[in-house]
Write an enzyme that holds these catalytic residues in place. Structure first.
Site, PDB file in Angstrom:
ATOM      1  N   PRO A 197      13.036  22.961  39.833  1.00 23.32           N
ATOM      2  CA  PRO A 197      14.464  22.720  40.094  1.00 23.32           C
ATOM      3  C   PRO A 197      15.339  23.409  39.067  1.00 23.32           C
ATOM      4  CG  PRO A 197      13.204  20.669  40.216  1.00 23.32           C
ATOM      5  CD  PRO A 197      12.274  21.701  39.669  1.00 23.32           C
ATOM      6  N   GLY A 198      16.426  23.999  39.539  1.00 21.41           N
ATOM      7  CA  GLY A 198      17.391  24.617  38.637  1.00 21.41           C
ATOM      8  C   GLY A 198      17.133  26.066  38.317  1.00 21.41           C
ATOM      9  N   THR A 199      16.102  26.686  38.920  1.00 21.34           N
ATOM     10  CA  THR A 199      15.794  28.079  38.596  1.00 21.34           C
ATOM     11  C   THR A 199      16.595  29.064  39.436  1.00 21.34           C
ATOM     12  OG1 THR A 199      13.871  27.864  40.055  1.00 21.34           O
ATOM     13  CG2 THR A 199      13.493  27.663  37.688  1.00 21.34           C
ATOM     14  N   GLY A 200      17.382  28.593  40.385  1.00 18.83           N
ATOM     15  CA  GLY A 200      18.287  29.490  41.101  1.00 18.83           C
ATOM     16  C   GLY A 200      17.837  29.862  42.493  1.00 18.83           C
ATOM     17  N   LYS A 201      17.060  29.019  43.155  1.00 18.59           N
ATOM     18  CA  LYS A 201      16.588  29.357  44.509  1.00 18.59           C
ATOM     19  C   LYS A 201      17.749  29.404  45.501  1.00 18.59           C
ATOM     20  CE  LYS A 201      13.728  25.882  44.507  1.00 18.59           C
ATOM     21  NZ  LYS A 201      13.942  25.427  43.128  1.00 18.59           N
ATOM     22  N   GLU A 418      10.477  10.064  10.455  1.00 17.23           N
ATOM     23  CA  GLU A 418      10.882  11.416  10.838  1.00 17.23           C
ATOM     24  C   GLU A 418      10.430  12.433   9.804  1.00 17.23           C
ATOM     25  OE1 GLU A 418      11.871  11.884  13.734  1.00 17.23           O
ATOM     26  OE2 GLU A 418      12.260   9.788  14.243  1.00 17.23           O
ATOM     27  N   HIS A 421       6.793  13.357  10.544  1.00 12.90           N
ATOM     28  CA  HIS A 421       6.689  14.369  11.605  1.00 12.90           C
ATOM     29  C   HIS A 421       6.978  15.760  11.064  1.00 12.90           C
ATOM     30  CE1 HIS A 421       6.044  11.709  14.942  1.00 12.90           C
ATOM     31  NE2 HIS A 421       7.206  11.068  14.808  1.00 12.90           N
TER      32      HIS A 421
END
Length: 603
Positions: A197-201, A418, A421
């Site tokens: 989704p969102g790749t420009g189809k 944090e 990490h």
């Protein structure tokens, strides 16, 4: 539109007739005319102060010499002469009393018939409209895009070079068919656009419409299926009939997986309707008619659930895959979406592109929109680099929640978590560079460590996964070393680490004990959607071995994190103290704690 106007006009005429009749029957005469007795009329006539008397039945209208009008009433059956008025002294005009009320009585007699006729007329019109709606129920709801008004072309879409090249050939097929037919090439029947989704189809399909210069019909897969059996198939037939009449033409079906899922697992009802619709699409795309210049373009992000008959050559001859853009394409996409947005002179969109691996075109558009919103909040006129970086953090991690106040102990635990990490990720050779550390809450997290890879990755090695597991567990290990116990803050880290370790064993074949074998089958039930449980193609003995291997990977990663944090305990304490004081540490300040250790690089 015409039917609506005629209906409004009919209602208006009926309302006016009713209002006119009611006003005529019950209307109140607003003019105030003085009423006098007949004896006074006689005296006025004798005094020559009356010019005219109008008789209408028993009612008298007296008009004086000065224009004053009076009303009076005589006795029934008597005349003015008998009452003592000399006709030589005044003009007497007699009017028929029934004549004035003739039109009113006629209207009152005809009005019921008019109302009945109007009622029947509108009932018939409503029934006719319902019949038309029923007849049009099976008609296609495809929208045709005017080619002269469509302004989106391939130039307006950055990236996806291979996809644009494939579709440009389709456009040339429609524009110059003889160029290909002379070589024996056949016009492709369908093009399937695949990608996350969102790749420009959909945007790519709009660009085809702008380039082709032919009629472009677009419809969603969900618009075919209705609760009534046969409607979807009828709409498919009507859609292709329209396209053939306007050929050469392009038909774009968005989200085709809504109607194109695999057949054979239905339980009746709406699923049978969906299968009939899919059967009709299959027939229309590759039936007995083979000379129609209609090309079908479909888009989906679920190619794994499509019916095999839909994917065979002759139907969807081409499959165009749109992937997430690389750093170069991300920069080009940002340039496109930055048009119309006032940018500060120091803005470098290439830095934003480098810091957003995995972003799609829709994500990048949303990022620039968030940056513009953040700029507007502070009443500034130009978007700065700082606004863009803040937008990246908001999209990736969620909005800041500075109102969420932590106690001193919770802030200290979060700081060490944090910092753990960050230290492990920085020290290990396959860790991602640390871009930012913060104990300011964002989204659901009390703090965050933002790691950013040096470059886009398409392949991952076992050593990279092992170091990633150690970095995930670095926060929990830091809590244990400092406070001799752990908190619930590491729950998400443990979940992600366990999922990654299990994938390493069951999907990627990275277990020396179990070997290069994939365990588990991820089939989908077509009717019920994604399966709740994975199908197991291995025994209980192998399942126990998988659990053991996952536990070993997690334990080895934890031991590696313990070793790193014990060696760099001084830096861990210093970074935690800095976080407690300043709440945020940027990359340059973080790397200054390790002057003898270079930042991790991508292998």
């Amino acid at each position: 539109m015409r039917a609506t106007n005629s209906r409004i006009l009919g209602y208006g005429i009926v309302i006016l007739l009713v209002v006119g009749l009611l006003y005529s029957l019950f209307g109140v005469d607003t003019t105030k005319i003085k009423e006098i007795p007949v004896s006074q009329v006689i005296e006025e006539v004798a005094a020559k102060r009356v010019d005219k008397i109008i008789i209408k039945g028993d009612e008298l209208t007296v008009i004086g010499s000065n224009g004053t009008e009076y009303r009076s009433r005589k006795e029934t059956g008597t005349s003015l002469i008998e009452a003592g008025i000399d006709p030589k002294q005044v003009t007497i005009e007699v009017q028929d009393a029934e004549k004035g009320m003739l039109w009113l009585s006629l209207l009152s007699s005809l009005l019921p018939f008019v109302l009945i006729f109007g009622f029947l007329y509108f009932m018939l019109r409503q029934a006719q409209g319902a019949n038309n709606q029923a007849l049009s129920f099976g008609r296609s709801r495809a929208r045709i895009t005017p080619t002269d008004k469509h302004k989106i072309t391939f130039k307006d879409m950055a990236g996806a070079h291979e996809a644009k090249q494939e579709l440009m050939e389709v456009v040339e097929f429609l524009k110059y068919p003889s160029k290909f037919l002379s070589l024996g090439a056949k016009i492709p029947k369908g093009v399937l656009l695949l990608g996350p989704p969102g790749t420009g189809k959909t945007l790519l399909a709009k660009a085809v419409a702008g380039e082709a210069g032919v009629p472009f019909f677009n419809i969603s897969g969900s618009e075919f299926v209705e609760m009534f059996v046969g409607v979807g198939a009828a709409r498919v037939r009507d859609l292709f009939a329209k396209a053939k009449r306007n050929s050469p033409a392009i038909v774009f079906i968005d989200e085709i997986d809504a109607v194109g899922r695999q057949r054979g697992a239905g339980l009746g009802g709406g699923h049978d309707e969906r299968e009939q619709t899919l059967n009709q699409i299959l027939v229309e795309m590759d039936g007995f008619e083979t000379n129609t210049n209609v090309i079908v373009i479909a888009a989906t992000n679920r190619p794994d659930v499509l019916d095999p008959a839909l994917l065979r050559p002759g139907r969807f001859d081409r499959r165009v895959t749109l992937e997430r853009p690389d750093v170069k394409d991300r920069g080009a996409i940002l340039d496109v979406h930055a048009k119309g947005k006032p940018m500060d002179e120091g803005v470098d969109l290439s830095r934003v592109a480098a810091q957003t691996p995995g972003f799609t075109g829709a994500d990048l558009q949303n990022l620039l929109n968030e940056a513009a919103i953040l700029t507007a909040r502070t009443d500034r006129k130009r978007i700065t680099q700082q606004d863009l970086m803040a937008a990246v953090e908001k999209v990736l991690l969620g909005p800041e929640r500075r109102n969420k106040i932590l106690s001193d102990q919770e802030k200290k635990v979060t700081a060490y978590h944090e910092a753990g990490h960050a230290v492990v990720s920085h020290i290990l050779p396959n860790g991602d560079p640390v871009h930012k550390i913060s104990v300011v809450s964002r989204g659901m997290a009390l703090g965050y460590t933002w790691n950013m890879p040096v470059a886009d990755r398409y392949l991952h090695s076992k050593s990279q996964f092992v170091d990633e597991l150690a970095a995930m567990l670095g926060g929990r290990v830091a809590e244990m070393l400092t406070f001799k116990e752990t908190t619930t803050g590491a729950s998400n880290d443990l979940q992600r680490a366990t999922e990654l370790a299990r994938k390493m064993v069951t999907r990627f074949g990275m277990s020396d004990k179990l070997g290069p074998v994939v365990f588990g089958v991820q089939d989908e039930l077509v009717f019920l959607g994604r399966e709740i449980h994975e199908q197991r193609n291995y025994s209980e003995k192998v399942a126990a071995m998988i659990d053991d291997e996952v536990a070993i990977l997690i334990k080895d990663a934890e031991d590696k994190a313990v070793a790193v944090l014990k060696k760099y305990r001084k830096e861990l304490d210093a970074i935690s103290a800095r976080l407690i004081k300043d709440e945020t540490i940027e990359r340059e300040d973080f790397e200054a704690f390790f002057p003898e250790v270079s930042a991790p690089t991508d292998n």
